[in-house]
Motif scaffolding. Sequence first.
Motif, short mmCIF file in Angstrom:
data_model
loop_
_atom_site.label_atom_id
_atom_site.label_comp_id
_atom_site.label_asym_id
_atom_site.label_seq_id
_atom_site.Cartn_x
_atom_site.Cartn_y
_atom_site.Cartn_z
N GLY A 54 0.79 -1.23 0.00
CA GLY A 54 0.00 0.00 0.00
C GLY A 54 0.82 1.27 0.00
O GLY A 54 0.27 2.37 0.09
N ASP A 55 2.11 1.15 -0.13
CA ASP A 55 3.00 2.31 -0.15
C ASP A 55 2.96 2.97 -1.53
O ASP A 55 2.53 2.37 -2.52
N ASP A 56 3.41 4.22 -1.58
CA ASP A 56 3.52 4.97 -2.84
C ASP A 56 4.57 4.31 -3.74
O ASP A 56 5.72 4.11 -3.33
N SER A 57 4.17 3.99 -4.97
CA SER A 57 5.08 3.19 -5.81
C SER A 57 6.32 3.96 -6.22
O SER A 57 7.39 3.36 -6.40
N ALA A 58 6.21 5.27 -6.36
CA ALA A 58 7.41 6.05 -6.70
C ALA A 58 8.42 6.01 -5.55
O ALA A 58 9.64 5.94 -5.78
N ALA A 59 7.92 6.01 -4.33
CA ALA A 59 8.81 5.91 -3.16
C ALA A 59 9.48 4.54 -3.12
O ALA A 59 10.69 4.43 -2.86
N VAL A 60 8.72 3.49 -3.41
CA VAL A 60 9.30 2.14 -3.39
C VAL A 60 10.37 2.01 -4.47
O VAL A 60 11.43 1.42 -4.24
N ALA A 61 10.09 2.59 -5.65
CA ALA A 61 11.08 2.52 -6.73
C ALA A 61 12.39 3.19 -6.32
O ALA A 61 13.48 2.66 -6.57
N GLU A 62 12.29 4.35 -5.68
CA GLU A 62 13.50 5.03 -5.21
C GLU A 62 14.19 4.21 -4.12
O GLU A 62 15.42 4.10 -4.09
N ASN A 63 13.39 3.62 -3.22
CA ASN A 63 13.99 2.78 -2.16
C ASN A 63 14.73 1.59 -2.76
O ASN A 63 15.83 1.24 -2.29
N LEU A 64 14.13 0.96 -3.75
CA LEU A 64 14.79 -0.19 -4.38
C LEU A 64 16.08 0.24 -5.07
O LEU A 64 17.09 -0.46 -5.01
N ARG A 65 16.04 1.39 -5.72
CA ARG A 65 17.26 1.90 -6.36
C ARG A 65 18.37 2.07 -5.33
O ARG A 65 19.51 1.65 -5.53
N ARG A 66 18.02 2.66 -4.17
CA ARG A 66 19.02 2.86 -3.12
C ARG A 66 19.51 1.53 -2.55
O ARG A 66 20.69 1.34 -2.29
#
Length: 263
Positions: A54-66
Amino acid sequence: MIAPVHWEAVQRGPVIFYHFRDPPWSNISHGFLTRKGGVSAPPFAALNLSYSVGDDSAAVAENLRRAFAAIGSRAEEIVTAWLIHGNRVALVDARHQGQILEGTDGLITVERGLTLFMRFADCIPVLLAHPTLPAVGILHVGWRGLAAGILEAALEILDRDLGCYPSVLHAALGPGIGGCCYAVGPEVIETLRSRIGKALPLRRINGAWHLDLPEAVGLHLRHLGVPSVITARVCTACHLEDWYSYRAEHGRTGRFGTWIRNP
Ligand SMILES: [Zn+2]
């Protein structure tokens, strides 16, 4: 079980992970990413690595990149799984790079440089490694998977397909819910007793039975012939500053990452 002698934090950019500094295997990249160093807002703060909570997908994408930068891997080199608390374990190789395997709670590979990656919030991350061969595995083990035989399934693949006997393997257990925080009902106790044996690590706290899940996993690994089991002895529910806990955060939380990779 052997307590970790060297369980240490490593910072890479904004990301902090823990690993065993002197594990009984050599040259294998592995670690457990904390929830620190990401961009997600509460209740997923901060380094949530799951799109399905349920998290914001743009935030998850940035987290995965990091996260992938911190662990030295690119997204297209990673194999991960859609976890279902089952007992399916897949033997993967370079052909699976960049894939998410459905209905799978265990990944094993002899491929060098291939990162096996999974997400957790209370279930026990179990890493398996051969001391000399490039044979590694990662398992997602909750009480259901333990009862369903995921440890047996993984050890059978390692033995039958790769010639790795349990007696030479090393296992390492990462952060998961501890006996301090894991009250369980009679169905959990009865199911586990019928599937893995009578001697469960249970204790009574405030009138409720608590299961020491990491201890149960370690004991069962020993029972199945793996003598070398080290454990982080870190309870996710007790340490919400570092880890996500499905139980302690009432199901509204993120997932932290765990990886292992042959050199
Ligand atoms: Zn606890």
